[in-house]
Design a protein around this motif. Structure first.
Motif, PDB file in Angstrom:
ATOM      1  N   VAL A  41       0.830  -1.205   0.000  1.00  0.00           N
ATOM      2  CA  VAL A  41       0.000   0.000   0.000  1.00  0.00           C
ATOM      3  C   VAL A  41       0.865   1.256   0.000  1.00  0.00           C
ATOM      4  N   ARG A  42       1.901   1.259   0.838  1.00  0.00           N
ATOM      5  CA  ARG A  42       2.776   2.432   0.888  1.00  0.00           C
ATOM      6  C   ARG A  42       3.403   2.706  -0.472  1.00  0.00           C
ATOM      7  N   GLN A  43       3.791   1.649  -1.178  1.00  0.00           N
ATOM      8  CA  GLN A  43       4.342   1.809  -2.520  1.00  0.00           C
ATOM      9  C   GLN A  43       3.280   2.343  -3.486  1.00  0.00           C
ATOM     10  N   TRP A  44       2.074   1.820  -3.380  1.00  0.00           N
ATOM     11  CA  TRP A  44       0.990   2.224  -4.277  1.00  0.00           C
ATOM     12  C   TRP A  44       0.668   3.707  -4.119  1.00  0.00           C
ATOM     13  N   ILE A  45       0.662   4.205  -2.923  1.00  0.00           N
ATOM     14  CA  ILE A  45       0.216   5.577  -2.709  1.00  0.00           C
ATOM     15  C   ILE A  45       1.346   6.604  -2.829  1.00  0.00           C
ATOM     16  N   SER A  46       2.607   6.117  -2.821  1.00  0.00           N
ATOM     17  CA  SER A  46       3.732   7.059  -2.885  1.00  0.00           C
ATOM     18  C   SER A  46       4.607   6.912  -4.124  1.00  0.00           C
ATOM     19  N   GLY A  47       4.641   5.713  -4.704  1.00  0.00           N
ATOM     20  CA  GLY A  47       5.543   5.465  -5.823  1.00  0.00           C
ATOM     21  C   GLY A  47       6.927   5.032  -5.385  1.00  0.00           C
ATOM     22  N   PHE A  48       7.201   5.067  -4.084  1.00  0.00           N
ATOM     23  CA  PHE A  48       8.505   4.662  -3.564  1.00  0.00           C
ATOM     24  C   PHE A  48       8.516   3.147  -3.386  1.00  0.00           C
ATOM     25  N   THR A  49       9.506   2.460  -3.982  1.00  0.00           N
ATOM     26  CA  THR A  49       9.505   1.003  -4.034  1.00  0.00           C
ATOM     27  C   THR A  49      10.417   0.334  -3.017  1.00  0.00           C
ATOM     28  N   GLY A  50      11.117   1.102  -2.190  1.00  0.00           N
ATOM     29  CA  GLY A  50      12.009   0.506  -1.195  1.00  0.00           C
ATOM     30  C   GLY A  50      11.252  -0.358  -0.203  1.00  0.00           C
ATOM     31  N   SER A  51      11.978  -1.256   0.473  1.00  0.00           N
ATOM     32  CA  SER A  51      11.323  -2.202   1.382  1.00  0.00           C
ATOM     33  C   SER A  51      10.931  -1.558   2.701  1.00  0.00           C
ATOM     34  N   ALA A  52      11.518  -0.415   3.054  1.00  0.00           N
ATOM     35  CA  ALA A  52      11.227   0.231   4.336  1.00  0.00           C
ATOM     36  C   ALA A  52      10.919   1.704   4.125  1.00  0.00           C
ATOM     37  N   GLY A  53       9.944   2.194   4.877  1.00  0.00           N
ATOM     38  CA  GLY A  53       9.552   3.599   4.782  1.00  0.00           C
ATOM     39  C   GLY A  53       8.158   3.776   5.344  1.00  0.00           C
ATOM     40  N   THR A  54       7.847   4.987   5.734  1.00  0.00           N
ATOM     41  CA  THR A  54       6.531   5.276   6.307  1.00  0.00           C
ATOM     42  C   THR A  54       5.979   6.553   5.680  1.00  0.00           C
ATOM     43  N   VAL A  55       4.716   6.497   5.304  1.00  0.00           N
ATOM     44  CA  VAL A  55       4.019   7.654   4.735  1.00  0.00           C
ATOM     45  C   VAL A  55       3.042   8.201   5.764  1.00  0.00           C
ATOM     46  N   VAL A  56       2.985   9.525   5.862  1.00  0.00           N
ATOM     47  CA  VAL A  56       1.948  10.192   6.651  1.00  0.00           C
ATOM     48  C   VAL A  56       1.262  11.214   5.757  1.00  0.00           C
ATOM     49  N   ILE A  57      -0.052  11.138   5.715  1.00  0.00           N
ATOM     50  CA  ILE A  57      -0.837  12.057   4.882  1.00  0.00           C
ATOM     51  C   ILE A  57      -1.825  12.811   5.757  1.00  0.00           C
ATOM     52  N   THR A  58      -1.834  14.125   5.595  1.00  0.00           N
ATOM     53  CA  THR A  58      -2.815  14.974   6.256  1.00  0.00           C
ATOM     54  C   THR A  58      -3.656  15.658   5.180  1.00  0.00           C
TER      55      THR A  58
END
Length: 590
Positions: A41-58
């Motif tokens: 999901v994180r990849q789908w919504i950000s385009g970033f394909t790395g294995s680790a990372g966190t997205v925050v959306i406001t």
């Protein structure tokens, strides 16, 4: 939908549900590092394909937090979007919880998918938000609503990892777990981490690419053993085998209703157990949050596993020698790209007996791409190799008798003095760690400086851990042990396997990383205690053409020569005559 539309679709739902910030981690229902397509999901919504990372959306902002492995990749992949990259660990960069505290109003609401958010993550949020009165609100998987063409849940078949490979039977492992449960006085044990379950049951699957695990939960309740899994993944042989071992099988999602019925107390790993599961436990049941019992048992490889792993590394070394020889001899004669090189290496590995799959997506970065720590070549980015410069290849394989992970930085031709110096400094750190002797009980973080000292002396460093634990036909990244600067109090114990992989990365120039897998073993006992050392498992020559010999001391030269003698001795019986001749030259004394 493009990235902008995906963000807006989430914001629309957030507005409907009065959510001020939504957190999207990288994991699945089991706290996994690597996940199947369904959970990306994180990849789908950000385009970033790395294995680790966190997205925050406001309502008005979108941020992506990544660690040092992904600074360059993250920056490149979010270009043209509204995302702001947050480089974790850099000065003045706040954690995502700190940022939320500063940017969400007092009494506001922060949400996340409760199935992919761990209990540990929730504790961190609640502690950080308490003073400001920010509320946390676990949601169901709302991406099922907005991700219209979402992949289906994985459904690969499960297979038996025979006792001859595992070294211990399922009954023996269950007995060890039950004994430890008795020692800590717990009635119930919940396992949600996929590699722990696969290890405990001597089963493997294919639900996560490159990681032979299967989506499941496991519950030990008094004398009951229950595996929660999609039954379509099991054949009759496995069903009968589990039945003989008194292990019941229930549907994957039945775990929730069963957790509501347990009595007494229950232990689970908060870093691997999701919020959805914890909230399903009867409130009258006492919960004990601690690392999984199986995690420590799994980390200490038994004698059968260690012997098998050495055999796996012979096969892997054969493939690597064939590959390096092929690259060096053909880079000037045919078109070799980062992608075609990775495909060639996989093909060579597949020729090895008991090969299952690669253990992670091969990192094959030529020249400046070698400076992107977890680079993955695409059709658009893939460079053609040239007969000059450095080619970094980080790769590994899954065999029935073990998991491998190796990095070699290959000289394709003429090198600059800077490239040679960087390679040699990394090699010095690598050798310094490999030859370490340390007192029993020493944690990996106490040894990390050994791998960095040569680099630090020149004002250089690398932004990733020096070593991670490695599974046994399981995840290539495995805890609880590791070697890194950050505090990790877990001692390096006999039988543990860790990687040894220092590096240096210079943007738009080159990257160097050298990696072996090493096993912890006893060195000697004396009046001062038990001393431990490492045994190198990986068998593959280092790059003699990239070494500035004047920077090595006599001990380093001697170790390198001894290691190369071992590589030649172990691999030569399995190589063709011309390959042996090439290997003799690649391992000649310096």
């Amino acid at each position: 939908m493009d990235i902008k539309s995906r963000i807006e679709s989430l914001r629309s739902l957030m507005k409907e549900r009065s959510i001020d910030a939504f957190i999207i981690p990288s994991s699945d229902n089991h706290g996994s590092e690597y996940v199947s397509d369904y959970f990306r999901v994180r990849q789908w919504i950000s385009g970033f394909t790395g294995s680790a990372g966190t997205v925050v959306i406001t309502e008005k902002e979108a941020h992506l937090w990544v660690d040092g492995r992904y600074f360059l990749q993250g920056e490149q992949q979010i270009q043209g979007t509204e995302y702001i990259l947050e480089r974790m660990g850099e000065p003045d960069v706040k954690t995502y919880t700190q940022w939320i505290c500063d940017n969400v109003k007092t009494g506001g609401t922060v949400s996340f998918n409760g199935k992919v958010f761990t209990v540990s993550q929730l504790h961190d949020l609640e502690e950080a938000f308490q003073e400001k009165g920010i509320k946390t609100k676990p949601e169901e998987d709302i991406f099922d609503i907005i991700w219209k063409d979402r992949p289906t849940m994985p459904n690969k078949k499960i297979f038996i990892h025979e006792d001859s490979y595992a070294g211990k039977t399922v009954e023996e492992k269950l007995t060890l777990v039950k004994e430890e449960m008795k020692n800590i006085n717990v009635n119930n044990l919940l396992l949600a981490s996929l590699d722990d379950i696969a290890w405990l049951l001597n089963l493997r699957g294919g639900d996560v690419e490159c990681n032979p695990v299967f989506l499941s939960y496991f519950l030990i309740s008094d004398d009951k053993y229950i595996l929660y899994v999609d039954k379509e993944k099991l054949n009759e042989k496995i069903i009968n085998l589990l039945s003989i071992k008194s292990i019941s099988i229930k549907d994957y999602n039945d775990i929730v209703s069963d957790l509501k019925l347990i009595k007494g107390n229950i232990t689970f790993d908060p870093s691997k157990t999701n919020v959805w599961l914890k909230e399903s436990i009867n409130k009258e049941v006492n919960t004990i949050e601690k690392r999984n019992i199986t995690t420590d048992l799994k980390a200490r490889k038994n004698s059968v596993e260690l012997k098998n792993i050495e055999n796996a590394h012979i096969k892997d070394g054969i493939a690597m020698v064939k590959f390096i020889k092929w690259v060096k001899e053909n880079v000037n004669n045919e078109e070799i790209t980062e992608i075609s090189a990775a495909e060639k290496l996989k093909k060579l590995r597949a020729e090895g007996e008991d090969f299952i799959d690669i253990s992670f997506d091969t990192i094959a970065g030529y020249g400046p791409h070698g400076a992107i720590i977890h680079y993955k070549a695409s059709e658009e980015s893939s460079l053609k190799l040239q007969p000059k410069g450095l080619f970094l290849v980080d790769s590994g394989a899954q065999y029935l008798d073990g998991t491998t992970d190796i990095t070699r930085t290959i000289a394709l031709g003429e090198l600059t003095e800077e490239e040679k110096e960087d390679y040699t400094l990394v090699l010095k750190g690598h050798l310094n760690l490999s030859t370490a002797i340390f007192l029993e009980g020493t944690p990996g973080c106490s040894l990390d400086v050994l791998a960095r000292r040569a680099l630090w002396s020149k004002g250089l460093d690398f932004k990733h851990g020096t070593g991670h634990g490695v599974g046994y036909l399981l995840n290539v990244h495995e805890g609880p042990q590791g070697i890194r600067r950050e505090l990790n109090p877990i001692a390096l114990e006999e039988g543990m396997i860790v990687s040894n992989e220092p590096g240096v990365y210079k943007a738009d120039k080159h990257g160097v990383r050298i990696e072996n897998l090493i096993a912890v073993q006893e060195k000697e006992k004396n009046d001062f205690g038990k001393f431990m050392c490492f045994k190198d498992l990986t068998l593959c020559p280092y790059e003699l053409d990239a070494i500035n010999i004047s920077l090595l001391n006599e001990d380093e030269k001697s170790w390198l020569n001894d290691y190369h003698k071992k590589v030649l001795e172990k691999l030569s019986p399995y190589l063709l005559e011309d390959e042996v001749l090439w290997l003799k030259n690649a391992t000649k004394e310096i």
